[in-house]
Write a protein that holds these residues in place. Structure first.
Motif, PDB file in Angstrom:
ATOM      1  N   ASP A  18     -15.081 -16.694  -1.842  1.00 55.55           N
ATOM      2  CA  ASP A  18     -15.585 -16.022  -0.650  1.00 55.55           C
ATOM      3  C   ASP A  18     -16.408 -14.805  -1.060  1.00 55.55           C
ATOM      4  O   ASP A  18     -16.345 -14.359  -2.196  1.00 55.55           O
ATOM      5  N   GLY A  19     -17.113 -14.269  -0.106  1.00 59.99           N
ATOM      6  CA  GLY A  19     -17.802 -13.006  -0.320  1.00 59.99           C
ATOM      7  C   GLY A  19     -19.182 -13.154  -0.928  1.00 59.99           C
ATOM      8  O   GLY A  19     -19.682 -14.251  -1.162  1.00 59.99           O
ATOM      9  N   GLU A  20     -19.774 -12.000  -1.220  1.00 54.47           N
ATOM     10  CA  GLU A  20     -21.143 -11.988  -1.704  1.00 54.47           C
ATOM     11  C   GLU A  20     -21.279 -12.474  -3.139  1.00 54.47           C
ATOM     12  O   GLU A  20     -22.384 -12.785  -3.588  1.00 54.47           O
ATOM     13  N   MET A  21     -20.173 -12.593  -3.873  1.00 51.67           N
ATOM     14  CA  MET A  21     -20.202 -13.093  -5.250  1.00 51.67           C
ATOM     15  C   MET A  21     -19.959 -14.595  -5.335  1.00 51.67           C
ATOM     16  O   MET A  21     -19.905 -15.148  -6.430  1.00 51.67           O
ATOM     17  N   ALA A  22     -19.826 -15.276  -4.217  1.00 46.88           N
ATOM     18  CA  ALA A  22     -19.457 -16.700  -4.215  1.00 46.88           C
ATOM     19  C   ALA A  22     -20.435 -17.559  -5.016  1.00 46.88           C
ATOM     20  O   ALA A  22     -20.015 -18.431  -5.789  1.00 46.88           O
ATOM     21  N   ILE A  23     -21.718 -17.317  -4.867  1.00 47.72           N
ATOM     22  CA  ILE A  23     -22.705 -18.128  -5.584  1.00 47.72           C
ATOM     23  C   ILE A  23     -22.610 -17.875  -7.084  1.00 47.72           C
ATOM     24  O   ILE A  23     -22.616 -18.808  -7.887  1.00 47.72           O
ATOM     25  N   ARG A  24     -22.505 -16.615  -7.467  1.00 46.64           N
ATOM     26  CA  ARG A  24     -22.401 -16.291  -8.902  1.00 46.64           C
ATOM     27  C   ARG A  24     -21.119 -16.864  -9.495  1.00 46.64           C
ATOM     28  O   ARG A  24     -21.120 -17.384 -10.613  1.00 46.64           O
ATOM     29  N   LEU A  25     -20.015 -16.793  -8.755  1.00 48.44           N
ATOM     30  CA  LEU A  25     -18.756 -17.367  -9.236  1.00 48.44           C
ATOM     31  C   LEU A  25     -18.885 -18.877  -9.419  1.00 48.44           C
ATOM     32  O   LEU A  25     -18.382 -19.434 -10.391  1.00 48.44           O
ATOM     33  N   ALA A  26     -19.569 -19.531  -8.505  1.00 49.55           N
ATOM     34  CA  ALA A  26     -19.795 -20.976  -8.640  1.00 49.55           C
ATOM     35  C   ALA A  26     -20.623 -21.277  -9.886  1.00 49.55           C
ATOM     36  O   ALA A  26     -20.350 -22.239 -10.612  1.00 49.55           O
ATOM     37  N   GLU A  27     -21.618 -20.451 -10.157  1.00 49.29           N
ATOM     38  CA  GLU A  27     -22.430 -20.618 -11.364  1.00 49.29           C
ATOM     39  C   GLU A  27     -21.601 -20.466 -12.632  1.00 49.29           C
ATOM     40  O   GLU A  27     -21.872 -21.113 -13.641  1.00 49.29           O
ATOM     41  N   LEU A  28     -20.586 -19.609 -12.585  1.00 44.37           N
ATOM     42  CA  LEU A  28     -19.700 -19.409 -13.731  1.00 44.37           C
ATOM     43  C   LEU A  28     -18.683 -20.545 -13.883  1.00 44.37           C
ATOM     44  O   LEU A  28     -18.010 -20.637 -14.900  1.00 44.37           O
ATOM     45  N   GLY A  29     -18.567 -21.392 -12.845  1.00 39.20           N
ATOM     46  CA  GLY A  29     -17.648 -22.518 -12.928  1.00 39.20           C
ATOM     47  C   GLY A  29     -16.472 -22.444 -11.981  1.00 39.20           C
ATOM     48  O   GLY A  29     -15.627 -23.333 -11.972  1.00 39.20           O
ATOM     49  N   PHE A  30     -16.397 -21.395 -11.176  1.00 41.47           N
ATOM     50  CA  PHE A  30     -15.302 -21.248 -10.220  1.00 41.47           C
ATOM     51  C   PHE A  30     -15.611 -22.069  -8.971  1.00 41.47           C
ATOM     52  O   PHE A  30     -15.767 -21.546  -7.877  1.00 41.47           O
ATOM     53  N   ALA A  31     -15.705 -23.376  -9.159  1.00 38.88           N
ATOM     54  CA  ALA A  31     -16.008 -24.294  -8.059  1.00 38.88           C
ATOM     55  C   ALA A  31     -14.713 -24.923  -7.559  1.00 38.88           C
ATOM     56  O   ALA A  31     -13.708 -24.977  -8.284  1.00 38.88           O
ATOM     57  N   GLU A  32     -14.741 -25.401  -6.335  1.00 40.31           N
ATOM     58  CA  GLU A  32     -13.569 -26.055  -5.750  1.00 40.31           C
ATOM     59  C   GLU A  32     -13.082 -27.179  -6.664  1.00 40.31           C
ATOM     60  O   GLU A  32     -13.867 -27.995  -7.128  1.00 40.31           O
ATOM     61  N   GLY A  33     -11.782 -27.152  -6.964  1.00 37.29           N
ATOM     62  CA  GLY A  33     -11.177 -28.172  -7.813  1.00 37.29           C
ATOM     63  C   GLY A  33     -11.134 -27.833  -9.288  1.00 37.29           C
ATOM     64  O   GLY A  33     -10.489 -28.529 -10.065  1.00 37.29           O
ATOM     65  N   SER A  34     -11.814 -26.760  -9.710  1.00 36.84           N
ATOM     66  CA  SER A  34     -11.806 -26.355 -11.115  1.00 36.84           C
ATOM     67  C   SER A  34     -10.428 -25.836 -11.508  1.00 36.84           C
ATOM     68  O   SER A  34      -9.732 -25.214 -10.715  1.00 36.84           O
ATOM     69  N   THR A  35     -10.060 -26.086 -12.755  1.00 34.10           N
ATOM     70  CA  THR A  35      -8.794 -25.591 -13.287  1.00 34.10           C
ATOM     71  C   THR A  35      -9.035 -24.269 -13.995  1.00 34.10           C
ATOM     72  O   THR A  35      -9.990 -24.138 -14.757  1.00 34.10           O
ATOM     73  N   VAL A  36      -8.173 -23.305 -13.738  1.00 33.68           N
ATOM     74  CA  VAL A  36      -8.303 -21.975 -14.333  1.00 33.68           C
ATOM     75  C   VAL A  36      -6.915 -21.486 -14.753  1.00 33.68           C
ATOM     76  O   VAL A  36      -5.925 -21.757 -14.074  1.00 33.68           O
ATOM     77  N   ILE A  37      -6.861 -20.806 -15.885  1.00 32.60           N
ATOM     78  CA  ILE A  37      -5.620 -20.203 -16.375  1.00 32.60           C
ATOM     79  C   ILE A  37      -5.841 -18.702 -16.480  1.00 32.60           C
ATOM     80  O   ILE A  37      -6.800 -18.261 -17.120  1.00 32.60           O
ATOM     81  N   VAL A  38      -5.000 -17.925 -15.844  1.00 29.37           N
ATOM     82  CA  VAL A  38      -5.067 -16.465 -15.978  1.00 29.37           C
ATOM     83  C   VAL A  38      -4.436 -16.128 -17.325  1.00 29.37           C
ATOM     84  O   VAL A  38      -3.256 -16.374 -17.544  1.00 29.37           O
ATOM     85  N   THR A  39      -5.251 -15.608 -18.243  1.00 24.16           N
ATOM     86  CA  THR A  39      -4.749 -15.317 -19.588  1.00 24.16           C
ATOM     87  C   THR A  39      -4.316 -13.870 -19.751  1.00 24.16           C
ATOM     88  O   THR A  39      -3.613 -13.548 -20.696  1.00 24.16           O
ATOM     89  N   GLY A  40      -4.727 -13.019 -18.830  1.00 22.67           N
ATOM     90  CA  GLY A  40      -4.315 -11.632 -18.930  1.00 22.67           C
ATOM     91  C   GLY A  40      -4.796 -10.799 -17.760  1.00 22.67           C
ATOM     92  O   GLY A  40      -5.693 -11.194 -17.025  1.00 22.67           O
ATOM     93  N   VAL A  41      -4.151  -9.647 -17.608  1.00 26.39           N
ATOM     94  CA  VAL A  41      -4.502  -8.684 -16.574  1.00 26.39           C
ATOM     95  C   VAL A  41      -4.535  -7.321 -17.254  1.00 26.39           C
ATOM     96  O   VAL A  41      -3.660  -7.004 -18.060  1.00 26.39           O
ATOM     97  N   SER A  42      -5.550  -6.516 -16.951  1.00 31.58           N
ATOM     98  CA  SER A  42      -5.626  -5.204 -17.580  1.00 31.58           C
ATOM     99  C   SER A  42      -4.434  -4.359 -17.151  1.00 31.58           C
ATOM    100  O   SER A  42      -3.888  -4.550 -16.061  1.00 31.58           O
TER     101      SER A  42
END
Length: 71
Positions: A18-42
């Motif tokens: 969502d939001g104004e970064m949605a297109i850029r996130l999709a370009e990075l690969g954050f598309a519906e159905g993509s698998t992601v693992i959170v490897t760390g949090v600052s």
């Protein structure tokens, strides 16, 4: 749930972005159905590290909050 409040070292599936970064996130690969693992949090919880398509991406917490995920 969003990436900003996801637990590290768990596997998630992207539901939407969502939001104004949605297109850029999709370009990075954050598309519906993509698998992601959170490897760390600052320590200050200002950034989230996510493993996506074989690469690690650092997102500000405000941007990670726009990525909806499910386990």
């Amino acid at each position: 749930m969003t990436l900003a409040n996801a637990q590290p070292h768990k596997v998630y599936t992207v539901i939407r972005t969502d939001g104004e970064m949605a297109i850029r996130l999709a370009e990075l690969g954050f598309a519906e159905g993509s698998t992601v693992i959170v490897t760390g949090v600052s320590p200050s919880k200002g950034a989230v590290l996510a493993l996506l398509r074989g690469r690690t991406v650092a997102l500000r917490a405000s941007v990670a909050a726009s990525v909806s995920v499910r386990e």
